[in-house]
Design an enzyme around this catalytic site. Structure first.
Site, PDB file in Angstrom:
ATOM      1  N   ASP A  55       0.468  -1.199   0.188  1.00 15.75           N
ATOM      2  CA  ASP A  55      -0.321   0.028   0.048  1.00 15.75           C
ATOM      3  C   ASP A  55       0.790   1.253  -0.026  1.00 15.75           C
ATOM      4  OD1 ASP A  55       1.375   0.164   2.247  1.00 15.75           O
ATOM      5  OD2 ASP A  55      -1.255   0.007   3.787  1.00 15.75           O
ATOM      6  N   SER A  56       0.562   2.249   0.008  1.00 14.25           N
ATOM      7  CA  SER A  56       1.480   3.676  -0.211  1.00 14.25           C
ATOM      8  C   SER A  56       1.786   4.545   1.118  1.00 14.25           C
ATOM      9  CB  SER A  56       0.273   4.811  -0.531  1.00 14.25           C
ATOM     10  OG  SER A  56      -1.011   4.844  -0.213  1.00 14.25           O
ATOM     11  N   GLY A  57       0.242   3.958   1.822  1.00 11.26           N
ATOM     12  CA  GLY A  57       1.413   4.444   3.337  1.00 11.26           C
ATOM     13  C   GLY A  57      -0.180   6.266   4.125  1.00 11.26           C
ATOM     14  N   GLY A  58      -0.507   6.064   2.047  1.00 12.25           N
ATOM     15  CA  GLY A  58      -1.813   7.076   2.774  1.00 12.25           C
ATOM     16  C   GLY A  58      -2.813   6.861   3.824  1.00 12.25           C
ATOM     17  N   PHE A  59      -2.424   5.774   3.349  1.00  8.26           N
ATOM     18  CA  PHE A  59      -4.116   5.179   4.744  1.00  8.26           C
ATOM     19  C   PHE A  59      -3.725   4.895   6.024  1.00  8.26           C
ATOM     20  CE2 PHE A  59      -7.091   2.155   7.340  1.00  8.26           C
ATOM     21  CZ  PHE A  59      -8.136   2.930   7.421  1.00  8.26           C
ATOM     22  N   ASP A 109      -2.648   8.018  -1.516  1.00  4.52           N
ATOM     23  CA  ASP A 109      -4.265   8.507  -1.411  1.00  4.52           C
ATOM     24  C   ASP A 109      -4.279   9.328  -0.677  1.00  4.52           C
ATOM     25  OD1 ASP A 109      -4.527   6.767  -0.714  1.00  4.52           O
ATOM     26  OD2 ASP A 109      -6.166   6.151  -1.207  1.00  4.52           O
ATOM     27  N   GLN A 164     -11.554   7.413  -5.034  1.00  2.00           N
ATOM     28  CA  GLN A 164     -11.866   7.729  -3.796  1.00  2.00           C
ATOM     29  C   GLN A 164     -13.257   8.638  -3.535  1.00  2.00           C
ATOM     30  OE1 GLN A 164     -11.542   7.050  -0.931  1.00  2.00           O
ATOM     31  NE2 GLN A 164      -8.973   6.419  -0.463  1.00  2.00           N
ATOM     32  N   GLY A 192     -11.221   4.275   0.677  1.00  2.00           N
ATOM     33  CA  GLY A 192     -12.207   5.160   1.657  1.00  2.00           C
ATOM     34  C   GLY A 192     -13.432   4.095   1.918  1.00  2.00           C
ATOM     35  N   ASP A 220      -8.149  -7.312   0.143  1.00  3.17           N
ATOM     36  CA  ASP A 220      -7.043  -8.197   1.043  1.00  3.17           C
ATOM     37  C   ASP A 220      -7.690  -7.471   3.134  1.00  3.17           C
ATOM     38  OD1 ASP A 220      -6.638  -4.790   1.027  1.00  3.17           O
ATOM     39  OD2 ASP A 220      -5.872  -5.056   2.515  1.00  3.17           O
ATOM     40  N   CYS A 262     -14.128 -27.766   7.789  1.00  6.98           N
ATOM     41  CA  CYS A 262     -13.196 -27.718   6.940  1.00  6.98           C
ATOM     42  C   CYS A 262     -11.771 -28.808   7.156  1.00  6.98           C
ATOM     43  CB  CYS A 262     -12.749 -26.680   8.631  1.00  6.98           C
ATOM     44  SG  CYS A 262     -11.267 -25.794   7.898  1.00  6.98           S
ATOM     45  N   CYS A 265      -8.969 -27.995   6.876  1.00  5.06           N
ATOM     46  CA  CYS A 265      -7.139 -27.409   6.892  1.00  5.06           C
ATOM     47  C   CYS A 265      -6.548 -28.671   8.321  1.00  5.06           C
ATOM     48  CB  CYS A 265      -7.823 -25.594   8.019  1.00  5.06           C
ATOM     49  SG  CYS A 265      -8.176 -26.125   9.370  1.00  5.06           S
ATOM     50  N   CYS A 271      -7.986 -28.496  11.580  1.00  5.16           N
ATOM     51  CA  CYS A 271      -8.939 -28.749  11.699  1.00  5.16           C
ATOM     52  C   CYS A 271      -9.163 -30.301  12.151  1.00  5.16           C
ATOM     53  CB  CYS A 271     -10.139 -28.115  10.853  1.00  5.16           C
ATOM     54  SG  CYS A 271     -11.055 -26.694  11.394  1.00  5.16           S
ATOM     55  N   HIS A 290      -5.663 -21.782  10.749  1.00  4.97           N
ATOM     56  CA  HIS A 290      -7.194 -22.081  10.259  1.00  4.97           C
ATOM     57  C   HIS A 290      -8.396 -20.530   9.692  1.00  4.97           C
ATOM     58  CE1 HIS A 290     -11.412 -23.687  10.276  1.00  4.97           C
ATOM     59  NE2 HIS A 290     -11.859 -22.186  10.605  1.00  4.97           N
TER      60      HIS A 290
END
Lengths: 392, 392
Positions: B96-100, B150, B210, B237, B287, B325, B327, B330, B356
């Site tokens: 990510d850009s670091g903006g958030f 952003d 945005q 956003g 994500d 499940c 996995c 489990c 899990h």
């Protein structure tokens, strides 16, 4: 046909050092062996799949009776089918008796002939642990190797204190044996399993030799413990404050007098140096929290001694922790990355450093076994110790 | 011959839902895809071997520019050969850009036309992040997908606030594009690698749409972002305080207008329900920290909804977390054991619950892809959502 709970055969010996095979009802264990500690039913930070992997291949791990008795409680583990099923570990488990843990509580406990009254370190609840209770809890846990309930004397205990403590331990040993035998007759052992290869399928019980640093007491304790009769024998009350040289002397004097045909277990010891010195003096089994606990504070063992990963000199060091190590952490990750994880408090630091340290401890024992088989242990031990003191 | 930094092909579509293949210079990613978050260069509690395993098989993970820029710093990562080599991950990385993150600092930061001045959350040091700095740091990290810098507006931002913020974001987008292009011309990208299958081997740059919850602004933002031109487009956003229904409406309105031939990424979202609703509305990439973060507080997703492992009703519950499940957690461990690990504060609780949850998120996307390919996504989504609300 042998119907004892375990079998033990020595197949090579060099000086006092022995290489053998210990079979419990659940796994085949090559000795000398290091047993990772899984206090609360988990070797901290390690998945069981990793312990079982060819890389670590731990054949036996420990669990602490005291800790599991308090949380989640013997009833919960019994209801879940015993500790093997509870934690889902199919190989061998050794449980300590809780004796050392309650002794370590210091002012929080009171020791009488009957047992130890103490307050739980978690919620202050009044509890009472005795040889009988310890055997009952270990039967509920269903471990493959049960330890008798003992009292530990401080490393610097004088002769009288050490004798009093030793005598109490011997009486507790007899009571442990008696209650254990009753329980094995009944159906108390949650982990009971089908006998394999001539083994009885029952739990094994180990005796513990005490006597602090007093050799006459150690010898008397050994003789009287053997008289009670156990499936294996442990040296307890070492690495509890005495000088390292003194500990080695006690082992050197006492281990060769321990029954040749039974496994010899040095409890709670120690550093890689201690393991090699113990093997050289005839010890077959070791356990210690060092590789796991120290990993969580950034301490790492390498062929050239210890390093602390938080050291600033590793900031952009793209070498592995140990250039001679074949573990999956050293094959993949750099000191710079591991330092970053540690400094930022990332869980992965503990996971990876623990994995490396366990590999180191398990691998040094693997190499010790091989060296004994090839009659090269003397040279291996000295070369390894020299290299360790070279520094990273 | 195509020489763009990535390729993207849709091979199936059902309604707005699309199944495709995204190729970066480092890996082949089937979409729709969930990307685990590796903030500081580690997906918390998970070894990279597990992420690469057939079981999890994460093809792309995230890392946070803001966090890595502060610790260990772009210089350290550049000196170690870029983020892929630093963390030893050979598959794709999105940064990510670091903006958030700087926006989330609230009172600790000051936003101007030039960029964002803020104090580090670690040591209070004065820092300045701008489109240019963000592009430079992301070039040093060498991620495969770079996000433009952003500004985020609060979920409830009024029209004027949202427009001002959107206009600033668009100017920052142009500056991001310009600085990014300069850097790709030079040799700044530590992670540069040999081009494969017609790809340029350079980093890809994604634009961010945005406009808060105002559909007219969202559409304007999209049009002007496309005008600048990026390799993929993200909705930023969202999930920042607005109603869930409103978020779904924005996605439903805007996603279908996003360039069909480019991947569409919904940033920082969300729950399994959000993933299915996002896919249904045309999103390709997601994500979120939920599966990893919530695992560390004992929250687990199952086919029948969420459970909290610390609940007393699991004390002697020998069933797996999720009976349906597949996995490795489990298949091996019981709720009783996992509860015990959690209650006693054992690290293995976080390790296993994280594993899990990640499996759950990755698997639901695997099944969504399959369903789209079979034209069964509509049914799959409704059945899955119904089952989730059934309760554990």
């Amino acid at each position: 046909m042998n119907s004892s709970p375990l079998s033990f055969h020595i197949h090579a010996q060099e000086g006092q050092a022995r290489a053998g095979v210990l079979r419990t009802r659940r796994s085949v264990i090559e000795t000398p062996v290091f047993m990772p500690v899984g206090t609360l039913g988990t070797v901290k930070g390690v998945r069981f799949e990793a312990l079982e992997s060819e890389e670590l291949d731990a054949r036996i791990i420990l669990a602490n009776t005291y800790h599991l008795w308090l949380r989640p409680g013997a009833d919960v583990i019994r209801a879940c089918g015993g500790l093997h099923r509870f934690e889902s570990w199919g190989r061998s488990l050794l449980t300590d008796s809780g004796g050392f843990q309650v002794w370590s509580l210091g002012a929080l406990r009171k020791i009488t002939e009957a047992g130890v009254a103490f307050r739980s370190h978690i919620d202050g609840r009044a509890c009472f642990l005795s040889p009988e209770v310890s055997m009952e809890v270990q039967a509920a846990l269903g471990s493959d190797i049960v330890m008798m309930f003992d009292e530990c004397a401080p490393g610097q205990a004088d002769h009288e204190t050490a004798r009093t403590s030793m005598d109490l331990t011997l009486r507790w040993g007899s009571r442990s044996r008696a209650r254990f035998d009753e329980l094995q007759g009944g159906e108390q052992d949650s982990g009971r399993c089908a006998p394999t290869e001539g083994l009885s399928g029952a739990q094994a019980l180990f005796g513990i030799v005490q006597g602090a640093t007093h050799l006459d007491l150690r010898k008397e304790s050994l003789a009287r413990t053997v008289e009670i009769g156990f499936d294996g024998y442990a040296l307890g009350g070492l690495s509890v404050g005495e000088e390292k040289r003194v500990m080695y002397d006690v082992i050197e004097e006492v281990a060769p007098m321990m029954p040749v045909e039974r496994p010899r277990y040095l409890m709670g010891v120690g550093t890689p140096e201690d393991l090699l010195e113990g093997v050289a003096r005839g010890i077959d089994m070791f356990d210690c929290v060092l590789p796991t606990r120290n990993a969580r504070s950034g301490q790492v063992w390498t062929a050239r001694g210890k390093l602390n990963i938080k050291n600033a000199r590793f900031l952009i060091d793209t070498r592995p922790l140990d250039e001679s190590c074949a573990c999956s952490v050293c094959r993949r990750h750099t000191r710079a990355y591991l330092r970053h994880l540690y400094v930022t408090g990332e869980m992965l630091a503990s996971i990876l450093l623990t994995h490396h340290n366990l590999f180191y401890f398990l691998d040094i024992m693997r190499r010790a076994r091989q060296a004994i088989a090839l009659n090269e242990f003397h040279r291996f031990r000295h070369e390894t110790l020299d290299m360790m003191s070279a520094g990273v």
